[in-house]
Design a protein around this motif. Structure first.
Motif, PDB file in Angstrom:
ATOM      1  N   GLU A 352      22.951  32.366  45.499  1.00  0.00           N
ATOM      2  CA  GLU A 352      24.170  32.898  44.890  1.00  0.00           C
ATOM      3  C   GLU A 352      25.400  32.562  45.727  1.00  0.00           C
ATOM      4  OE1 GLU A 352      24.236  36.724  42.914  1.00  0.00           O
ATOM      5  OE2 GLU A 352      22.159  37.056  43.534  1.00  0.00           O
ATOM      6  N   GLY A 353      26.515  32.341  45.023  1.00  0.00           N
ATOM      7  CA  GLY A 353      27.764  32.067  45.715  1.00  0.00           C
ATOM      8  C   GLY A 353      27.812  30.669  46.296  1.00  0.00           C
ATOM      9  N   ARG A 354      28.656  30.482  47.306  1.00  0.00           N
ATOM     10  CA  ARG A 354      28.834  29.153  47.888  1.00  0.00           C
ATOM     11  C   ARG A 354      27.579  28.697  48.624  1.00  0.00           C
ATOM     12  NH1 ARG A 354      33.457  27.992  52.341  1.00  0.00           N
ATOM     13  NH2 ARG A 354      31.907  29.029  53.668  1.00  0.00           N
ATOM     14  N   VAL A 355      27.127  27.498  48.297  1.00  0.00           N
ATOM     15  CA  VAL A 355      25.955  26.914  48.946  1.00  0.00           C
ATOM     16  C   VAL A 355      26.377  25.867  49.973  1.00  0.00           C
ATOM     17  CG1 VAL A 355      23.838  25.571  48.555  1.00  0.00           C
ATOM     18  CG2 VAL A 355      24.519  27.343  46.918  1.00  0.00           C
ATOM     19  N   LEU A 356      27.384  25.052  49.609  1.00  0.00           N
ATOM     20  CA  LEU A 356      27.842  24.010  50.525  1.00  0.00           C
ATOM     21  C   LEU A 356      29.278  23.619  50.184  1.00  0.00           C
ATOM     22  CD1 LEU A 356      27.273  21.884  52.748  1.00  0.00           C
ATOM     23  CD2 LEU A 356      26.433  20.361  50.952  1.00  0.00           C
TER      24      LEU A 356
END
Length: 414
Positions: A352-356
């Motif tokens: 969930e959310g920013r991965v990279l």
């Protein structure tokens, strides 16, 4: 509430052709193996025919008046040219890398599902049309170890809160036929400002279901929560469904990385696969301003053990749309696709959310070439032949009358 749980993804001939053409194109790259999933289209003979399957226009019946023959030849040419141009435009990016605007339901997959519906009684009957029930659930698909929050609130037509009392709430796995009924667990809804309820005493009731902590821990499939309540002395029923997967077919390992590969931008994720099979993994890509830009999909067979999963943003998509750099990969979800069983998938843990957050690559780093898969190339050649034959037939019928130009911006039809 069937609309909330159907998330498991036209007017005008041009749109119809484009939609049908997607059916012709999507089976490429192993997509046909995903036909059992909700997101995968099914290729049918009718759809292929509607798409203008190569084979040339039908013959003009003999004995028609000259004006009628001319009209039919005009229609055949316009249809063949439109089919070619629509396919050319709609397949310049691969199915694994598409503008996210094409998939509005996939932009924010982890947002709560919120609905407002008239109060309903048992079996959808009764209730009170002057009472509106506001409901929410934090997720629809659940991986082992996850929890889901439910809430409900009654309001009048002006939005004012009405006194609501929850009389009974139970969660149980849905079973069919001769399958042994699943256990039921009581689910306490509260309005005391604790748990999932943000404010106490406002007639907004909430509860949290964590199947792994109940007798439903090993249930695989749809878990339905039935909430019975009263408003102004009248009884109502609310239903919440979640799809629960107790098995974990693969887990994420290591750190993701970003690479430029063959003129495209690829996000490389590592996974430890416990069950070999076909995996469908999807990630969302935002531009530097936080605007959703692309939907990147992986669809391939993985062996057991360590694997790399690549989510690719196609080079020409980057060049055409010129998003603000750098890009960010977020909200990645995936599952092992299963055939001939229900449920048809085993979910991986979601990211969930920013991965990279990537680097600010200059657009010239990416290729401007259109996608050139074997199936696309073959179909374009055949559609071009169909359009050429229709054009030649129209020109031969009335050599003195110029044939209308192709609808394509850069047509190969001669």
């Amino acid at each position: 509430m069937p609309t909330k749980h159907s998330k498991l993804a036209l007017v005008g001939p041009a749109v119809a052709v484009a939609a049908a053409l997607a059916v012709v194109f999507w089976p490429e790259q192993g997509q046909e193996a995903a036909a059992g999933s909700a997101a995968a289209p099914v290729r049918t003979a009718a759809a292929v025919q509607a798409a203008g399957q190569p084979g040339g226009p039908p013959p003009i019946p003999a004995g028609l008046e000259r004006a009628e023959r001319k009209r039919l030849l005009d229609e055949q040419y316009q249809h063949a040219d439109q089919t070619y141009c629509s396919y050319l435009a709609s397949t310049k990016y691969p199915v694994s890398s598409r503008p996210i605007a094409e998939h509005p339901d996939q932009v924010y997959p982890n947002q709560p599902v919120v609905e407002t519906q008239p109060m309903r009684g048992e079996g959808g009957r009764g209730g009170d049309p002057d009472v509106l029930l506001q409901t929410s659930q934090s997720r629809v698909f659940m991986v082992a170890g996850e929890a889901v929050a439910f809430s409900l609130r009654a309001v009048n037509a002006q939005g004012g809160a009405l006194p609501l009392v929850v009389t009974r709430a139970v969660s149980g796995g849905l079973t069919f036929g001769a399958t042994r009924p699943a256990a039921q667990v009581s689910l306490p809804f509260s309005d005391d400002g604790s748990g999932a309820d943000p404010v106490g005493g406002d007639s907004h009731f909430a509860a949290v279901l964590a199947p792994a902590q109940t007798s439903l821990a090993q249930f695989n499939g749809t878990i339905r929560t039935e909430v019975r309540y009263t408003v102004n002395g009248r009884a109502g029923v609310a239903l919440f469904d979640v799809i629960y997967s107790p098995e974990v077919p693969a887990t994420w390992t290591g750190q993701p990385r970003e690479v430029i590969d063959d003129g495209s931008l690829a996000y490389v994720l590592r996974a430890d696969v416990r069950q070999a099979g076909r995996y469908i993994v999807t990630g969302r890509v935002d531009d530097a301003k936080g605007k959703p830009f692309a939907l990147a999909t992986f669809n391939d067979v993985l062996r057991a053990g360590p694997n790399e999963i690549r989510l690719t943003v196609f080079g020409k998509l980057l060049r055409d749309k010129a998003p603000a750099m750098p890009l960010t990969l977020r909200d990645v979800d995936g599952y092992l696709l299963k055939e001939d069983v229900d449920p048809d998938r085993a979910l991986m843990p979601r990211l969930e959310g920013r991965v990279l957050a990537g680097k600010a690559h200059p657009l010239r780093s990416f290729s401007d070439a259109e996608y050139a898969g074997e199936e696309r190339t073959r179909h374009l050649a055949e559609f071009s032949k169909d359009a050429s034959r229709a054009r030649q037939a129209l020109a031969a019928f009335d050599p003195a009358q110029p044939v209308p130009a192709s609808q394509c911006a850069a047509s190969t039809v001669k």
